[in-house]
Motif scaffolding. Structure first.
Motif, PDB file in Angstrom:
ATOM      1  N   GLU A  49      41.150  28.820  29.513  1.00  0.00           N
ATOM      2  CA  GLU A  49      40.456  29.984  30.064  1.00  0.00           C
ATOM      3  C   GLU A  49      40.852  31.245  29.301  1.00  0.00           C
ATOM      4  N   GLY A  50      42.147  31.341  28.960  1.00  0.00           N
ATOM      5  CA  GLY A  50      42.598  32.503  28.205  1.00  0.00           C
ATOM      6  C   GLY A  50      41.943  32.578  26.849  1.00  0.00           C
ATOM      7  N   GLN A  51      41.792  31.435  26.182  1.00  0.00           N
ATOM      8  CA  GLN A  51      41.131  31.411  24.879  1.00  0.00           C
ATOM      9  C   GLN A  51      39.670  31.818  25.003  1.00  0.00           C
ATOM     10  N   GLU A  52      39.010  31.345  26.055  1.00  0.00           N
ATOM     11  CA  GLU A  52      37.613  31.721  26.265  1.00  0.00           C
ATOM     12  C   GLU A  52      37.496  33.218  26.513  1.00  0.00           C
ATOM     13  N   ALA A  53      38.415  33.763  27.308  1.00  0.00           N
ATOM     14  CA  ALA A  53      38.372  35.190  27.599  1.00  0.00           C
ATOM     15  C   ALA A  53      38.597  36.014  26.341  1.00  0.00           C
ATOM     16  N   VAL A  54      39.561  35.615  25.523  1.00  0.00           N
ATOM     17  CA  VAL A  54      39.822  36.343  24.276  1.00  0.00           C
ATOM     18  C   VAL A  54      38.583  36.329  23.380  1.00  0.00           C
ATOM     19  N   ALA A  55      37.914  35.179  23.296  1.00  0.00           N
ATOM     20  CA  ALA A  55      36.692  35.095  22.499  1.00  0.00           C
ATOM     21  C   ALA A  55      35.609  36.003  23.063  1.00  0.00           C
ATOM     22  N   LEU A  56      35.484  36.051  24.383  1.00  0.00           N
ATOM     23  CA  LEU A  56      34.501  36.937  25.015  1.00  0.00           C
ATOM     24  C   LEU A  56      34.812  38.399  24.718  1.00  0.00           C
ATOM     25  N   LEU A  57      36.084  38.761  24.784  1.00  0.00           N
ATOM     26  CA  LEU A  57      36.469  40.142  24.519  1.00  0.00           C
ATOM     27  C   LEU A  57      36.193  40.515  23.065  1.00  0.00           C
ATOM     28  N   GLU A  58      36.440  39.583  22.155  1.00  0.00           N
ATOM     29  CA  GLU A  58      36.161  39.861  20.745  1.00  0.00           C
ATOM     30  C   GLU A  58      34.665  40.029  20.495  1.00  0.00           C
ATOM     31  N   ASN A 100      44.024  50.800  18.344  1.00  0.00           N
ATOM     32  CA  ASN A 100      43.647  49.916  19.445  1.00  0.00           C
ATOM     33  C   ASN A 100      42.755  50.665  20.410  1.00  0.00           C
ATOM     34  N   ALA A 101      41.502  50.239  20.521  1.00  0.00           N
ATOM     35  CA  ALA A 101      40.555  50.900  21.426  1.00  0.00           C
ATOM     36  C   ALA A 101      40.584  50.309  22.821  1.00  0.00           C
ATOM     37  N   GLY A 102      41.528  49.405  23.102  1.00  0.00           N
ATOM     38  CA  GLY A 102      41.614  48.782  24.421  1.00  0.00           C
ATOM     39  C   GLY A 102      41.031  47.384  24.412  1.00  0.00           C
ATOM     40  N   LYS A 103      41.192  46.689  25.516  1.00  0.00           N
ATOM     41  CA  LYS A 103      40.791  45.290  25.579  1.00  0.00           C
ATOM     42  C   LYS A 103      39.296  45.077  25.786  1.00  0.00           C
ATOM     43  N   ALA A 104      38.596  46.089  26.292  1.00  0.00           N
ATOM     44  CA  ALA A 104      37.154  45.983  26.563  1.00  0.00           C
ATOM     45  C   ALA A 104      36.856  45.028  27.715  1.00  0.00           C
ATOM     46  N   ILE A 105      37.732  44.982  28.707  1.00  0.00           N
ATOM     47  CA  ILE A 105      37.528  44.081  29.843  1.00  0.00           C
ATOM     48  C   ILE A 105      36.287  44.476  30.638  1.00  0.00           C
ATOM     49  N   ARG A 106      36.109  45.752  30.895  1.00  0.00           N
ATOM     50  CA  ARG A 106      34.993  46.186  31.746  1.00  0.00           C
ATOM     51  C   ARG A 106      33.637  45.988  31.076  1.00  0.00           C
ATOM     52  N   PRO A 107      33.465  46.369  29.814  1.00  0.00           N
ATOM     53  CA  PRO A 107      32.183  46.037  29.172  1.00  0.00           C
ATOM     54  C   PRO A 107      31.969  44.535  29.037  1.00  0.00           C
ATOM     55  N   ALA A 108      33.059  43.774  28.880  1.00  0.00           N
ATOM     56  CA  ALA A 108      32.911  42.316  28.813  1.00  0.00           C
ATOM     57  C   ALA A 108      32.396  41.768  30.135  1.00  0.00           C
ATOM     58  N   LEU A 109      32.822  42.356  31.244  1.00  0.00           N
ATOM     59  CA  LEU A 109      32.313  41.933  32.547  1.00  0.00           C
ATOM     60  C   LEU A 109      30.824  42.235  32.677  1.00  0.00           C
ATOM     61  N   VAL A 110      30.390  43.391  32.179  1.00  0.00           N
ATOM     62  CA  VAL A 110      28.955  43.716  32.203  1.00  0.00           C
ATOM     63  C   VAL A 110      28.170  42.626  31.474  1.00  0.00           C
ATOM     64  N   LEU A 111      28.589  42.305  30.270  1.00  0.00           N
ATOM     65  CA  LEU A 111      27.850  41.334  29.453  1.00  0.00           C
ATOM     66  C   LEU A 111      27.955  39.929  30.018  1.00  0.00           C
ATOM     67  N   ALA A 112      29.118  39.567  30.567  1.00  0.00           N
ATOM     68  CA  ALA A 112      29.271  38.232  31.154  1.00  0.00           C
ATOM     69  C   ALA A 112      28.407  38.080  32.396  1.00  0.00           C
ATOM     70  N   ALA A 113      28.303  39.132  33.211  1.00  0.00           N
ATOM     71  CA  ALA A 113      27.446  39.076  34.395  1.00  0.00           C
ATOM     72  C   ALA A 113      25.982  38.972  34.003  1.00  0.00           C
ATOM     73  N   ALA A 114      25.584  39.740  32.989  1.00  0.00           N
ATOM     74  CA  ALA A 114      24.196  39.684  32.520  1.00  0.00           C
ATOM     75  C   ALA A 114      23.878  38.308  31.961  1.00  0.00           C
ATOM     76  N   THR A 115      24.839  37.697  31.294  1.00  0.00           N
ATOM     77  CA  THR A 115      24.638  36.351  30.755  1.00  0.00           C
ATOM     78  C   THR A 115      24.561  35.314  31.864  1.00  0.00           C
ATOM     79  N   ALA A 116      25.438  35.453  32.870  1.00  0.00           N
ATOM     80  CA  ALA A 116      25.469  34.483  33.968  1.00  0.00           C
ATOM     81  C   ALA A 116      24.153  34.443  34.726  1.00  0.00           C
TER      82      ALA A 116
END
Length: 391
Positions: A49-58, A100-116
């Motif tokens: 799951e961590g690897q998947e999350a890192v890939a999503l953040l990238e 370092n511009a940050g992890k981008a967790i919140r924009p990643a959630l936007v895109l993951a929700a739109a994808t889901a």
């Protein structure tokens, strides 16, 4: 402002390491592999799951950063320089940087929700919404650093220490305005409802921050656990919930599904804050970039502390006495004693159990809108990523 701020690992006030207080217990959640805060490296499923999350953040950074930089470049010169410095893309003198511009967790959630809810097309359509959420998040960080007088973020001096308090505040205001402009100029049919929802979220963030500031003025025994949970939801859960809701809106979801995604983000956000507060007391400074015990030194009424103070134990009475006295710079022994009092009074165990419960609620909310596990995978991976941290 702790969405206004939650990213403990990015902040570094000068407080001594409390020695073995955290080492005796080990990392967060060692006793239970499934408990939020546990060791991903010890559990193959969590590692995947961590690897998947890192890939999503990238992937999120790849999609979001060009739009984000274009938005920042549209600012007037003085504001642009501060914003680009804050994101790590310029040095203080205006020369280019690769920070370092940050992890981008919140924009990643936007895109993951739109994808889901909408598939790849939903993700592509929601990029501007993801940028807007990231701008709002960084507006809160700029203001948070000023209010807390934090001197370091992302391993460099905070904007207010470089450019001054007034300029940092104004740069934060400009980022919030940019976020709303991003949505106002977006031709997508969901942009109007998304802008309204994001504006409501900012109001909730500010109300939560106001409550937090008020709590810091009150005696330790005057703050209830229900109050601090509600404050944490407003300050941390609100923007994570809004991020998920915006993704759902851009995927064309109905009202019930949007509400379910908002609920998912809020509950995951509370789990995040609970673990963040645990790390703020017992985290390993080598991993967090922040000396352990900094929150105790600042006498913050974090969730584990308030839970401990509410326990009615002898340790709670000792903790109240310690919190009544201001921290003396360099008193490492006092930090150790305070951390042990929180632990003996049950604050650490309660926070870890509550984080696990909040994650269970988040999963339940998500299943209402996205019952298929394969579709929900990205959102679940991100939620696990931010709540399984150990330091």
């Amino acid at each position: 402002m702790a969405e206004f701020m939650t990213e403990t690992e990015q902040r570094s006030p000068a407080v001594p390491h409390p020695g073995t207080a955290g080492e005796r217990r080990g990392r967060t959640g060692d006793a239970d592999a499934g408990q939020a805060g546990g060791h991903p490296e010890r559990h193959p499923e969590a590692r995947l799951e961590g690897q998947e999350a890192v890939a999503l953040l990238e992937r999120t950074r790849t999609l979001v950063d060009p739009e984000l930089r274009a938005a920042l470049e549209s600012l007037p010169g003085s504001m642009r320089r501060i914003a680009l410095y804050h994101f790590g893309w310029q040095h203080a003198d205006g020369t280019p940087a690769r920070g370092n511009a940050g992890k981008a967790i919140r924009p990643a959630l936007v895109l993951a929700a739109a994808t889901a809810l909408g598939g790849p097309a939903g993700r592509t359509a929601a990029v501007r919404a993801a940028v807007a959420v990231e701008l709002v998040h960084n507006f809160t960080l700029l203001h948070d650093d000023v209010m807390d007088r934090d001197a370091s973020r992302r391993h460099r001096p905070t904007a207010w220490t470089v450019f001054g308090t007034a300029d940092a505040i104004l740069a934060g205001d400009a980022l919030q305005a940019l976020a709303l402009r991003m949505l106002a100029e977006d031709p997508h049919p969901a942009s109007g409802p998304a802008a309204a929802r994001l504006a409501d979220c900012v109001v909730e963030l500010c109300a939560g921050q106001h409550t937090d500031v008020d709590m810091e003025r009150r005696a330790p025994g005057e703050v209830t656990l229900d109050e601090v949970l509600a404050m944490a939801e407003a300050k941390t859960g609100a923007l994570l919930g809004c991020a998920c809701a915006l993704g759902a809106l851009y995927a064309g979801a109905d009202g019930e599904d949007v509400a379910a995604l908002d609920g998912f983000g809020r509950q995951a956000g509370l789990a995040f804050q609970l673990i963040d507060d645990v790390i703020g007391i017992w985290g390993d400074p080598r991993r967090t970039g922040k000396p352990a015990g900094a929150d105790l030194a600042a006498r913050k009424k974090s969730l584990p502390v308030v839970a401990a103070l509410s326990s009615g134990t002898e340790a709670a009475a000792e903790l109240a006495e310690l919190y009544d006295e201001p921290y003396v710079s360099g008193d490492a022994e006092g930090i150790v004693r305070t951390a042990l009092a929180v632990e003996r009074a049950g604050g650490r165990d309660w926070a870890q159990a509550e984080a696990a419960d909040r994650m269970a609620r988040a999963v339940q909310e998500l299943s209402r809108a996205v019952p298929a596990p394969e579709a929900a995978g990205g959102l679940l991976a991100l939620a696990e990523f931010v709540t399984r941290r150990s330091g």
